[in-house]
Design a protein around this motif. Structure first.
Motif, PDB file in Angstrom:
ATOM      1  N   TYR A   1       0.829  -1.211   0.000  1.00 37.81           N
ATOM      2  CA  TYR A   1       0.000   0.000   0.000  1.00 37.81           C
ATOM      3  C   TYR A   1       0.863   1.261   0.000  1.00 37.81           C
ATOM      4  O   TYR A   1       0.544   2.241  -0.686  1.00 37.81           O
ATOM      5  CB  TYR A   1      -0.967  -0.008   1.184  1.00 37.81           C
ATOM      6  CG  TYR A   1      -2.196  -0.837   0.910  1.00 37.81           C
ATOM      7  CD1 TYR A   1      -3.201  -0.368   0.062  1.00 37.81           C
ATOM      8  CD2 TYR A   1      -2.358  -2.093   1.476  1.00 37.81           C
ATOM      9  CE1 TYR A   1      -4.331  -1.133  -0.212  1.00 37.81           C
ATOM     10  CE2 TYR A   1      -3.483  -2.867   1.203  1.00 37.81           C
ATOM     11  CZ  TYR A   1      -4.465  -2.382   0.358  1.00 37.81           C
ATOM     12  OH  TYR A   1      -5.572  -3.139   0.089  1.00 37.81           O
ATOM     13  N   ALA A   2       1.959   1.251   0.744  1.00 37.94           N
ATOM     14  CA  ALA A   2       2.857   2.407   0.734  1.00 37.94           C
ATOM     15  C   ALA A   2       3.411   2.640  -0.663  1.00 37.94           C
ATOM     16  O   ALA A   2       3.555   3.787  -1.110  1.00 37.94           O
ATOM     17  CB  ALA A   2       3.985   2.206   1.733  1.00 37.94           C
ATOM     18  N   SER A   3       3.716   1.564  -1.391  1.00 36.82           N
ATOM     19  CA  SER A   3       4.245   1.709  -2.748  1.00 36.82           C
ATOM     20  C   SER A   3       3.217   2.309  -3.695  1.00 36.82           C
ATOM     21  O   SER A   3       3.571   2.869  -4.739  1.00 36.82           O
ATOM     22  CB  SER A   3       4.715   0.350  -3.275  1.00 36.82           C
ATOM     23  OG  SER A   3       3.617  -0.481  -3.614  1.00 36.82           O
ATOM     24  N   LEU A   4       1.938   2.205  -3.341  1.00 32.91           N
ATOM     25  CA  LEU A   4       0.862   2.756  -4.164  1.00 32.91           C
ATOM     26  C   LEU A   4       0.449   4.155  -3.719  1.00 32.91           C
ATOM     27  O   LEU A   4      -0.519   4.707  -4.242  1.00 32.91           O
ATOM     28  CB  LEU A   4      -0.354   1.820  -4.104  1.00 32.91           C
ATOM     29  CG  LEU A   4      -0.150   0.430  -4.715  1.00 32.91           C
ATOM     30  CD1 LEU A   4      -1.321  -0.479  -4.374  1.00 32.91           C
ATOM     31  CD2 LEU A   4       0.040   0.525  -6.222  1.00 32.91           C
ATOM     32  N   GLY A   5       1.169   4.705  -2.730  1.00 36.62           N
ATOM     33  CA  GLY A   5       0.868   6.061  -2.276  1.00 36.62           C
ATOM     34  C   GLY A   5      -0.144   6.145  -1.160  1.00 36.62           C
ATOM     35  O   GLY A   5      -0.665   7.226  -0.875  1.00 36.62           O
ATOM     36  N   PHE A   6      -0.414   5.028  -0.492  1.00 41.11           N
ATOM     37  CA  PHE A   6      -1.322   5.000   0.656  1.00 41.11           C
ATOM     38  C   PHE A   6      -0.508   4.983   1.944  1.00 41.11           C
ATOM     39  O   PHE A   6       0.522   4.312   2.025  1.00 41.11           O
ATOM     40  CB  PHE A   6      -2.158   3.720   0.663  1.00 41.11           C
ATOM     41  CG  PHE A   6      -3.254   3.634  -0.345  1.00 41.11           C
ATOM     42  CD1 PHE A   6      -4.579   3.685   0.049  1.00 41.11           C
ATOM     43  CD2 PHE A   6      -2.977   3.459  -1.693  1.00 41.11           C
ATOM     44  CE1 PHE A   6      -5.611   3.570  -0.878  1.00 41.11           C
ATOM     45  CE2 PHE A   6      -3.987   3.339  -2.627  1.00 41.11           C
ATOM     46  CZ  PHE A   6      -5.313   3.395  -2.222  1.00 41.11           C
ATOM     47  N   SER A   7      -1.013   5.657   2.980  1.00 36.96           N
ATOM     48  CA  SER A   7      -0.600   5.308   4.335  1.00 36.96           C
ATOM     49  C   SER A   7      -1.406   4.097   4.775  1.00 36.96           C
ATOM     50  O   SER A   7      -2.544   3.897   4.340  1.00 36.96           O
ATOM     51  CB  SER A   7      -0.845   6.464   5.305  1.00 36.96           C
ATOM     52  OG  SER A   7       0.175   7.426   5.218  1.00 36.96           O
TER      53      SER A   7
END
Length: 319
Positions: free
Chosen positions: A105-111
């Motif tokens: 998820y971090a790699s997709l721009g999510f926290s």
């Protein structure tokens, strides 16, 4: 198709068996008022685990009864505008998992924030102190005390409080916050979406914590629900209090919270599930009034549903 429960056409209209307490709405409004009056004393501690494209923190806050609750918080670097966030909830008696689980998820721009349920496998605190038995399991913790002492009341409040904390973070887009989990985590995602209706999307796989009396009627009070049988054997062997006890469990039955959900819901169910029987899951799903979709796996039990996690990512990317 093989059956362990009702035929599918009956499941789609099933309304649940577990009693709903008459003061259910008042109970939860009082609980939410208590939660909102808490000082969460939010604390972020940099983790020993770090990666080049995200910051990893231990997040702590004070929840119901003064317990300190822990979550893993992974925040993407180099995202200049407010970005979406995901709350992740774990299975029964487990914990928030490895940091590596959060990096997609971090790699997709999510926290992403993954909570440790109090008193289970992680770092969150369980204050305890209830009257009656604490053996064996969390469903029955507080069952012989005041309804406000039910442990899952506090765990549900922890999910909602954490959601509010995440929504308020300056780096997070408050309109794009979702929740997900499987088994207990699926039930908690539904409870979180009900008690914090600002959540945009909820994805729940094979959710636990719904329609307890139906589990009993199916003679499936074993595995995750074994504690129900143990409680009756030790504390009500003739079932003289059966209606009273199932009604009290109704306060923490997610099917009764489901109509409070305002976010879009995606749910996955295996029709051969004997741990959380399909009817108990449909009891919650059928009461959801917001936009919803159900992914059905006819040959699957209480297990990881193939392709469902990929669907969850696409679902959350659509926020």
């Amino acid at each position: 198709m093989p059956l362990v429960d009702m035929p599918l056409d009956q499941l789609k209209t099933y309304g649940g068996s577990n009693p709903r307490p008459l003061d259910f709405n008042e109970y939860w409004e009082k609980a939410l008022k208590e939660m909102r009056e808490l000082d969460p004393q939010l604390e972020l501690v940099e983790s020993e685990f770090q990666v080049p494209y995200a910051d990893c923190f231990h997040l702590y806050f004070t929840g119901a009864g003064g317990a300190r609750i822990h979550a893993k918080y992974v925040r993407p670097k180099h995202v200049v505008k407010p970005h979406p966030a995901i709350l992740q909830f774990h299975g029964y008696a487990h914990h928030s998992g490895d940091w590596a689980d959060k990096l997609i998820y971090a790699s997709l721009g999510f926290s992403i924030v993954a909570m440790d349920c109090r008193g289970q496998g992680g770092l969150s605190e369980d204050k305890g102190g209830v009257k009656g038995t604490t053996y064996k399991g969390h469903l029955i913790r507080g069952l012989d005390d005041h309804p406000d002492r039910l442990l899952f009341r506090d765990i549900y409040l922890d999910t909602a409080q954490l959601a509010g904390i995440v929504i308020a973070l300056p780096e997070v887009d408050a309109s794009r916050v979702g929740a997900t989990g499987g088994s207990q985590g699926g039930g908690l995602a539904l409870a979180c979406g009900a008690l914090e209706p600002r959540l945009n999307r909820i994805a729940a796989s094979v959710p636990f914590l719904s329609d307890y009396k139906r589990v009993w009627e199916m003679d499936l009070a074993r595995d995750a629900y074994e504690e129900l049988r143990t409680f009756f054997r030790h504390h009500d062997p003739q079932h003289l209090r059966e209606e009273e006890l199932f009604t009290r469990l109704g306060y923490i039955d997610v099917q009764h919270l489901a109509d409070r959900i305002r976010g879009e819901v995606m749910m996955g169910v295996g029709l051969l599930d004997t741990v959380c029987p399909p009817s108990t899951q449909f009891a919650a799903y059928n009461k959801i009034v917001s936009n919803k979709q159900l992914e059905i796996y006819p040959d699957y039990v209480h297990e990881r549903l193939p392709g469902f996690e990929d669907q969850v990512i696409r679902f959350m990317l659509g926020m």
